[in-house]
Design an enzyme around this catalytic site. Structure first.
Site, short mmCIF file in Angstrom:
data_model
loop_
_atom_site.label_atom_id
_atom_site.label_comp_id
_atom_site.label_asym_id
_atom_site.label_seq_id
_atom_site.Cartn_x
_atom_site.Cartn_y
_atom_site.Cartn_z
N ASP A 119 1.64 -6.02 -5.99
CA ASP A 119 0.63 -5.06 -6.48
C ASP A 119 1.22 -4.04 -7.46
OD1 ASP A 119 1.94 -4.04 -4.03
OD2 ASP A 119 0.57 -2.34 -4.20
N HIS A 120 2.52 -4.16 -7.76
CA HIS A 120 3.18 -3.29 -8.73
C HIS A 120 3.69 -4.05 -9.95
CE1 HIS A 120 3.41 0.16 -5.81
NE2 HIS A 120 3.07 -0.85 -5.05
N HIS B 190 -0.66 4.71 -4.25
CA HIS B 190 -1.83 4.30 -3.46
C HIS B 190 -2.68 5.49 -3.01
CE1 HIS B 190 -0.86 0.01 -2.88
NE2 HIS B 190 0.40 0.40 -2.94
N HIS C 78 11.31 1.44 1.54
CA HIS C 78 10.14 0.56 1.45
C HIS C 78 10.60 -0.82 0.99
CE1 HIS C 78 5.97 -0.57 0.65
NE2 HIS C 78 6.30 -0.89 -0.58
N ASP D 16 5.92 3.45 -3.89
CA ASP D 16 5.48 3.41 -2.48
C ASP D 16 6.51 4.08 -1.56
OD1 ASP D 16 3.30 2.02 -3.38
OD2 ASP D 16 3.85 0.11 -2.47
N HIS E 104 9.27 -1.02 -7.97
CA HIS E 104 9.77 -2.02 -7.02
C HIS E 104 9.02 -3.32 -7.19
CE1 HIS E 104 6.35 -0.44 -4.75
NE2 HIS E 104 6.45 -1.42 -3.89
N HIS F 63 7.10 -5.43 -5.37
CA HIS F 63 5.88 -5.95 -4.72
C HIS F 63 4.81 -6.33 -5.74
CE1 HIS F 63 6.90 -3.98 -0.59
NE2 HIS F 63 7.47 -5.17 -0.76
FE FE Z 1 2.17 -0.94 -3.17
ZN ZN Z 2 5.09 -1.77 -2.17
#
Ligand code: FE
Ligand code: ZN
Length: 257
Positions: A60-61, A169, A112, A131, A56, A58
């Site tokens: 942090d990905h 995570h 998410h 996530d 996805h 985001h």
């Molecule tokens: Fe994340």
């Molecule tokens: Zn995420």
């Protein structure tokens, strides 16, 4: 045989590195940061990064994708319904793709984020779910509805119990504390909480999980269990007759926990 290692990133992300020793090729899932992957490649001369799998959009990905693409030329695979940097292959529900000789199935798991996908490898029982499903919990609802996330989790919960769950995570300990608040009398949650507490004190990661373990101890997969329904009803002081309503209650409760 594929070896899978976690490369830690930021404060609690894991970049999953899939390695095929026979061909000295590797693939990474959700590289929010390029640095840990580039460091691994520098420490393993002769190895080539062939693929970048994205669940996805985001940061942090996806934050490390462009740098890795420039450095290695790896193919970038990601969800068709989201904006993914330098994506080569856009994937949607039911698509199949081969990575390091592994056949991966794509599952759409909105909730998410709306375009979130997971990658499932049936023969070896591997799930890379970003996530969506976490060990002991699930992702927050940033874009989707509780109903969508509940259906996505039901799909993942229906995979074989031995399926190894590689989520992104290290949230397991706080998730299990919430699980215990929901089901204080569930001995499997208590046992898992003390086991993961020991692991974390020793600096050990808590992943991968398995679908069987999640079915036994993750409240978000247990919305038809009488004890879980009663806990949600007590918390909100009302009645629930749908599992998705129990899910919505638990998700809102966890957001405040
Ligand atoms: Fe994340
Ligand atoms: Zn995420």
């Amino acid at each position: 045989m594929i070896r899978i290692d976690a490369l830690p990133a930021f404060t609690d992300n894991y970049l999953w590195l899939l390695q095929d020793a026979a061909s000295q090729r590797c693939a990474v899932v959700d590289p929010g940061d390029a640095a840990p992957v580039l460091a691994w490649l520098a420490a393993h001369p002769g190895w080539q990064l062939s693929d970048i799998l994205v669940t996805h959009h985001h940061f942090d990905h996806v934050g490390g994708i462009e740098k890795l693409k420039v450095a290695t030329g790896a193919r970038v695979l990601g969800p068709v319904a989201e904006d993914i940097p330098v994506r080569d292959l856009a994937l949607g529900d039911g698509d199949r793709v081969e990575v390091l000789g592994l056949r991966l199935q794509v599952l759409a798991v909105p909730g998410h984020t709306l375009g979130h996908i997971a990658y499932y490898q049936a023969e070896q029982g591997l799930l890379f779910c970003g996530d969506t499903l976490f060990a002991g919990g699930c992702g927050r609802l940033f874009e989707g509805t509780p109903q969508q996330m509940h259906e996505s989790l039901e799909r993942l919960a229906a995979l074989p119990g031995a399926t190894q769950v590689y989520c992104t995570h290290e949230y397991t300990l706080s998730n299990l504390r919430f699980a215990q608040a929901v089901e204080p009398d569930n001995p499997q949650i208590a046992a898992r909480l003390s086991e993961v507490s020991r692991w974390r004190e020793a600096g050990r990661i808590s992943l991968p999980s398995s679908i069987a373990l999640e079915l036994a101890s993750n409240p978000f997969l247990r919305t038809t269990q009488p004890a879980v329904i009663r806990a949600a009803e007590r918390h909100d002081n009302r009645r629930y007759d749908q599992p998705s309503a129990v899910f919505a209650s638990l998700r809102a409760w966890k957001d405040q926990f």
